[in-house]
Each structure stands twice: as C-alpha cells, then as structure tokens.
Design a protein around this motif. Structure first.
Motif, short mmCIF file in Angstrom:
data_model
loop_
_atom_site.label_atom_id
_atom_site.label_comp_id
_atom_site.label_asym_id
_atom_site.label_seq_id
_atom_site.Cartn_x
_atom_site.Cartn_y
_atom_site.Cartn_z
N THR A 16 -19.50 2.76 -3.06
CA THR A 16 -19.96 2.44 -1.65
C THR A 16 -18.99 1.29 -0.99
N TYR A 17 -18.67 0.25 -1.63
CA TYR A 17 -18.01 -0.76 -1.02
C TYR A 17 -16.73 -1.09 -1.64
N LEU A 18 -15.83 -1.62 -0.93
CA LEU A 18 -14.58 -2.40 -1.30
C LEU A 18 -15.14 -3.77 -1.14
N TYR A 19 -14.63 -4.52 -2.24
CA TYR A 19 -15.30 -6.09 -2.33
C TYR A 19 -13.84 -6.78 -2.42
N TRP A 31 -16.34 1.86 2.26
CA TRP A 31 -15.29 2.58 2.14
C TRP A 31 -14.90 3.59 3.59
N GLU A 32 -16.02 4.15 4.06
CA GLU A 32 -15.89 4.90 5.45
C GLU A 32 -15.50 3.72 6.51
N ASP A 33 -15.64 2.78 6.31
CA ASP A 33 -15.35 1.77 7.63
C ASP A 33 -13.83 1.30 7.32
N CYS A 34 -13.48 1.55 6.13
CA CYS A 34 -11.85 1.24 5.53
C CYS A 34 -11.00 2.27 6.32
N GLU A 45 -8.32 6.87 -7.43
CA GLU A 45 -7.28 6.40 -6.47
C GLU A 45 -7.72 5.38 -5.83
N ARG A 46 -8.92 4.97 -5.50
CA ARG A 46 -9.39 3.71 -4.92
C ARG A 46 -9.10 2.48 -5.86
N ASN A 47 -9.13 2.55 -7.27
CA ASN A 47 -8.98 1.28 -7.85
C ASN A 47 -7.52 1.12 -8.27
N ARG A 48 -6.70 2.06 -8.00
CA ARG A 48 -5.17 1.67 -8.18
C ARG A 48 -4.66 1.26 -6.84
N LEU A 49 -4.45 0.05 -6.80
CA LEU A 49 -3.98 -0.55 -5.41
C LEU A 49 -3.13 -1.65 -5.58
N GLU A 50 -2.52 -2.00 -4.77
CA GLU A 50 -1.39 -3.30 -4.75
C GLU A 50 -1.55 -4.11 -3.45
N TYR A 56 -0.64 -9.97 3.13
CA TYR A 56 -0.80 -9.20 4.85
C TYR A 56 -1.77 -8.03 4.36
N GLY A 57 -1.26 -7.25 3.34
CA GLY A 57 -1.97 -5.79 3.28
C GLY A 57 -2.24 -5.46 1.88
N ILE A 58 -3.10 -4.04 1.94
CA ILE A 58 -3.44 -3.47 0.57
C ILE A 58 -2.50 -2.29 0.54
N HIS A 59 -2.01 -1.74 -0.20
CA HIS A 59 -1.59 -0.19 -0.49
C HIS A 59 -2.14 0.44 -1.36
N TRP A 60 -2.49 1.71 -1.36
CA TRP A 60 -3.02 2.50 -2.32
C TRP A 60 -1.95 3.67 -2.75
N PRO A 61 -1.14 3.42 -3.84
CA PRO A 61 0.12 4.54 -3.77
C PRO A 61 -0.39 5.80 -4.18
N ASP A 62 -1.50 6.10 -4.87
CA ASP A 62 -1.59 7.44 -5.11
C ASP A 62 -2.27 8.27 -3.87
N LEU A 63 -2.59 7.58 -2.86
CA LEU A 63 -3.09 8.09 -1.45
C LEU A 63 -2.03 7.74 -0.37
N ASP A 64 -1.01 6.88 -0.48
CA ASP A 64 -0.04 6.67 0.23
C ASP A 64 -0.73 5.90 1.54
N GLU A 65 -1.62 5.12 1.31
CA GLU A 65 -2.46 4.54 2.20
C GLU A 65 -2.36 3.13 2.33
N ASP A 66 -2.19 2.39 3.37
CA ASP A 66 -1.74 0.82 4.06
C ASP A 66 -2.63 0.17 4.83
N LEU A 67 -3.55 -0.68 4.51
CA LEU A 67 -4.28 -1.28 5.45
C LEU A 67 -4.08 -2.95 5.70
N ALA A 68 -4.22 -3.29 6.64
CA ALA A 68 -3.82 -4.82 6.93
C ALA A 68 -5.17 -5.38 6.77
#
Length: 85
Positions: A16-19, A31-34, A45-50, A56-68
């Motif tokens: 449900t959540y990103l902590y 997650w839906e608010d992210c 996919e969610r748990n593999r992040l950098e 400054y930000g978080i990158h999810w390489p499997d999804l090519d998603e970047d969030l500040a």
C-alpha cells in the motif's frame, strides 16, 4: 532552480505504501499518490530503487521512473516512528 538535497536514511515499501526516513523524519505515502506507474507495479519492481547520491530523487530502473523527494514529502503523511520493514 535549486534542487533541495535530503539526507535519506531508508526507503522501503509494502503493498500500500512507500515508507521514507528522510532528514530525521519518517513518512509514508500511498503508491497511487506517488505515480500511476508505481501504483500498478509489482513489489519486485517497486523494491528495486536507487536514491540519487545528492538525496534529490529516487529512481526505479525496472520502470524507468524518477521522482523528486521534495514533492513526495509534500503529499506524505508524517509518522511518529519508523514502521517495520
């Protein structure tokens, strides 16, 4: 535009959540608010992040998603203590 640098201590998620533990404070955000992409992603996919070295930000390489992180924190719920991982 100045990019706010954060001290990211930890990041993890459940179904449900990103902590986040950032700048000495604990937060959670649904997650839906992210992002729509993260809301429909698998837990693998969610748990593999950098986290960017600057914090400054978080990158999810499997999804090519970047969030500040700063905008995420604006929509996150502050928690009194760190939730179980």
């Amino acid at each position: 535009m100045n990019k706010k640098v954060h001290d990211v201590q930890s990041i993890h998620g459940d179904d449900t959540y990103l902590y986040l533990a950032v700048d000495g404070q604990h937060y959670r955000i649904r997650w839906e608010d992210c992002s729509p992409l993260l809301a429909t992603a698998s837990s693998t996919e969610r748990n593999r992040l950098e986290v960017s070295p600057s914090g400054y930000g978080i990158h999810w390489p499997d999804l090519d998603e970047d969030l500040a992180i700063t905008p995420l924190l604006q929509h996150a719920e502050a928690l009194e203590h760190e939730p179980a991982a």
